[in-house]
Design a protein around this motif. Structure first.
Motif, PDB file in Angstrom:
ATOM      1  N   GLN A   1       0.834  -1.204   0.000  1.00 21.59           N
ATOM      2  CA  GLN A   1       0.000   0.000   0.000  1.00 21.59           C
ATOM      3  C   GLN A   1       0.869   1.255   0.000  1.00 21.59           C
ATOM      4  OE1 GLN A   1      -3.414  -0.085   2.582  1.00 21.59           O
ATOM      5  NE2 GLN A   1      -3.277   2.112   2.995  1.00 21.59           N
ATOM      6  N   GLY A   2       0.555   2.186  -0.859  1.00 17.62           N
ATOM      7  CA  GLY A   2       1.310   3.427  -0.974  1.00 17.62           C
ATOM      8  C   GLY A   2       2.308   3.434  -2.107  1.00 17.62           C
ATOM      9  N   CYS A   3       2.523   2.295  -2.768  1.00 20.41           N
ATOM     10  CA  CYS A   3       3.459   2.244  -3.895  1.00 20.41           C
ATOM     11  C   CYS A   3       2.977   3.142  -5.026  1.00 20.41           C
ATOM     12  CB  CYS A   3       3.600   0.811  -4.409  1.00 20.41           C
ATOM     13  SG  CYS A   3       4.684  -0.210  -3.407  1.00 20.41           S
ATOM     14  N   ARG A   4       3.927   3.735  -5.720  1.00 18.56           N
ATOM     15  CA  ARG A   4       3.590   4.633  -6.821  1.00 18.56           C
ATOM     16  C   ARG A   4       4.684   4.586  -7.885  1.00 18.56           C
ATOM     17  NH1 ARG A   4       2.133   9.614  -4.573  1.00 18.56           N
ATOM     18  NH2 ARG A   4       1.632   8.460  -2.658  1.00 18.56           N
ATOM     19  N   LYS A   5       4.436   5.264  -8.992  1.00 15.37           N
ATOM     20  CA  LYS A   5       5.376   5.248 -10.108  1.00 15.37           C
ATOM     21  C   LYS A   5       6.770   5.672  -9.654  1.00 15.37           C
ATOM     22  CE  LYS A   5       5.162   8.376 -13.416  1.00 15.37           C
ATOM     23  NZ  LYS A   5       4.706   9.115 -14.620  1.00 15.37           N
ATOM     24  N   GLY A   6       7.765   4.905 -10.105  1.00 15.50           N
ATOM     25  CA  GLY A   6       9.151   5.166  -9.747  1.00 15.50           C
ATOM     26  C   GLY A   6       9.675   4.278  -8.642  1.00 15.50           C
ATOM     27  N   ASP A   7       8.775   3.661  -7.871  1.00 15.09           N
ATOM     28  CA  ASP A   7       9.202   2.774  -6.786  1.00 15.09           C
ATOM     29  C   ASP A   7       9.731   1.460  -7.340  1.00 15.09           C
ATOM     30  OD1 ASP A   7       8.373   4.679  -5.016  1.00 15.09           O
ATOM     31  OD2 ASP A   7       6.566   3.626  -4.356  1.00 15.09           O
ATOM     32  N   THR A   8      10.685   0.889  -6.642  1.00 13.88           N
ATOM     33  CA  THR A   8      11.155  -0.465  -6.908  1.00 13.88           C
ATOM     34  C   THR A   8      11.042  -1.236  -5.607  1.00 13.88           C
ATOM     35  OG1 THR A   8      12.686   0.241  -8.632  1.00 13.88           O
ATOM     36  CG2 THR A   8      13.102  -1.909  -7.646  1.00 13.88           C
ATOM     37  N   GLU A   9      10.162  -2.223  -5.613  1.00 13.33           N
ATOM     38  CA  GLU A   9       9.845  -2.916  -4.365  1.00 13.33           C
ATOM     39  C   GLU A   9       9.423  -4.346  -4.667  1.00 13.33           C
ATOM     40  OE1 GLU A   9       6.635  -2.419  -0.734  1.00 13.33           O
ATOM     41  OE2 GLU A   9       7.443  -0.632  -1.715  1.00 13.33           O
ATOM     42  N   LYS A  10       9.851  -5.266  -3.836  1.00  9.56           N
ATOM     43  CA  LYS A  10       9.444  -6.656  -3.991  1.00  9.56           C
ATOM     44  C   LYS A  10       7.924  -6.755  -3.900  1.00  9.56           C
ATOM     45  CE  LYS A  10      10.113 -11.281  -2.082  1.00  9.56           C
ATOM     46  NZ  LYS A  10      10.751 -12.102  -1.028  1.00  9.56           N
ATOM     47  N   GLY A  11       7.336  -7.461  -4.850  1.00 13.24           N
ATOM     48  CA  GLY A  11       5.890  -7.614  -4.887  1.00 13.24           C
ATOM     49  C   GLY A  11       5.250  -6.894  -6.060  1.00 13.24           C
ATOM     50  N   ILE A  12       5.962  -5.934  -6.650  1.00 17.79           N
ATOM     51  CA  ILE A  12       5.400  -5.222  -7.798  1.00 17.79           C
ATOM     52  C   ILE A  12       5.205  -6.169  -8.973  1.00 17.79           C
ATOM     53  CG2 ILE A  12       5.901  -3.446  -9.540  1.00 17.79           C
ATOM     54  CD1 ILE A  12       7.050  -1.725  -7.295  1.00 17.79           C
ATOM     55  N   ARG A  13       6.128  -7.131  -9.129  1.00 15.78           N
ATOM     56  CA  ARG A  13       5.952  -8.143 -10.187  1.00 15.78           C
ATOM     57  C   ARG A  13       4.641  -8.894  -9.994  1.00 15.78           C
ATOM     58  NH1 ARG A  13       6.983 -13.373  -9.587  1.00 15.78           N
ATOM     59  NH2 ARG A  13       7.132 -14.719 -11.429  1.00 15.78           N
ATOM     60  N   ASP A  14       4.312  -9.261  -8.739  1.00 20.73           N
ATOM     61  CA  ASP A  14       3.061  -9.965  -8.473  1.00 20.73           C
ATOM     62  C   ASP A  14       1.852  -9.063  -8.745  1.00 20.73           C
ATOM     63  OD1 ASP A  14       4.292 -12.351  -7.694  1.00 20.73           O
ATOM     64  OD2 ASP A  14       4.567 -11.642  -5.649  1.00 20.73           O
ATOM     65  N   LEU A  15       2.011  -7.780  -8.470  1.00 21.91           N
ATOM     66  CA  LEU A  15       0.944  -6.829  -8.784  1.00 21.91           C
ATOM     67  C   LEU A  15       0.702  -6.785 -10.294  1.00 21.91           C
ATOM     68  CD1 LEU A  15      -1.021  -4.522  -8.064  1.00 21.91           C
ATOM     69  CD2 LEU A  15       0.954  -2.964  -8.122  1.00 21.91           C
ATOM     70  N   LYS A  16       1.788  -6.787 -11.083  1.00 20.73           N
ATOM     71  CA  LYS A  16       1.650  -6.801 -12.542  1.00 20.73           C
ATOM     72  C   LYS A  16       0.947  -8.072 -13.008  1.00 20.73           C
ATOM     73  CE  LYS A  16       5.746  -3.943 -13.457  1.00 20.73           C
ATOM     74  NZ  LYS A  16       7.114  -3.921 -14.010  1.00 20.73           N
TER      75      LYS A  16
END
Length: 293
Positions: A35-50
């Protein structure tokens, strides 16, 4: 992708009679930590979000799921646009960030069918202004109106009347255009209804409780699968899901309807536990339009 009252009103019983208590974490649980992730962030779990957004039609994401690199866990512009498209579909504030309301909506138990054919940048301007029903990709529909349905060999007998009622409600909604009758055999039915779990051979595996409740395939396929790892009951029971409500939803897919953007519609993609729903004018108008009733 649906009686013996002493059993169907117990939210801790599954179709096979086993306890419904499941300590496995929700497959959507990763979203809360992001929660709170936005454009430009690199964080584990973004791949799963995609992968989540690709699964439900908001993002074209074709990378090998077995490959992990920093780019896959990078919140890029395409992901931001996909999240905005998701937020518009669910009537959320289109921030493009993974805010609290968006995480809450994404984590809801839902139907496994995609909301959209594929992500398009023009979706914001193509929403229905009055009706919110949609049709499935290619606008598939049945070329005949008398259809049969059958239950798989392990389908719990106490749940069959609820599914019968759901078919009856769609028949009434069609003003008699459709008739549904039980087939002499499961194999010979136009519409095949069963309880499945895990990887059950159709290319869309279930992942345990708390994620995808059921899914169905468009005409003329006719398969409709409940996830046997969910808690199924008749009626509104907290912590469990109503067999008839899910049947109404998935029968809509069997007839060619997609997910609606109208929250009161049976074709809305998510369902909270302890809730029952019926057909709405939006659902009926979608069926009427699709079949020219």
């Amino acid at each position: 992708m649906l009686p013996v009252l002493s059993r169907v009103h117990d939210p801790h019983l599954r179709p096979n009679g086993l306890s419904g208590n499941n300590t496995k974490p929700s497959p959507f649980g990763f979203l809360k930590a992001m929660q709170g992730c936005r454009k430009g962030d690199t964080e584990k779990g973004i791949r799963d979000l995609k992968l989540y957004l690709a699964r439900f039609g908001y993002l074209n994401y074709q990378k090998n799921p077995n490959v992990t690199d920093l780019e896959e866990d990078h919140f890029d512009e395409e992901l931001e646009v996909a999240i905005k498209s998701y937020q518009v579909f669910y009537h959320l504030n289109a921030t493009g960030t993974l805010d609290g309301p968006t995480v809450s909506q994404m984590a809801m138990p839902r139907c496994g069918c995609p909301d959209k054919v594929t992500h398009k940048h023009t979706d914001h301007n193509s929403l229905h202004t009055v009706s919110h029903y949609q049709f499935l990709p290619g606008t598939p529909k049945w070329t005949r109106s008398q259809l049969t349905y059958g239950f798989g060999p392990s389908f719990p007998a106490q749940f069959m009347p609820a599914v019968d009622r759901a078919f009856g409600k769609w028949a009434t909604a069609s003003s008699g255009y459709f008739t549904f009758s039980r087939a002499g055999s499961y194999e010979g039915a136009d519409l095949k209804i069963s309880f499945e779990r895990g990887d059950h051979g159709d290319g869309y595996p279930f992942n345990g409780s708390g994620e995808v409740l059921a899914h169905a395939f468009p005409p003329p396929d006719g398969r409709f699968h409940y996830d046997a790892d969910e808690n199924w009951v008749i009626g509104a029971v907290q912590g469990a899901f109503d067999v008839e409500t899910l049947a109404l939803h998935e029968i809509g897919h069997l007839l060619g309807l997609g997910h609606s953007q109208f929250q009161d519609a049976i074709m809305w993609s998510t369902l909270a536990s302890g809730v029952t729903k019926g057909l709405s004018p939006d659902d009926i108008q979608g069926l009427d339009t699709l079949y020219g009733i």
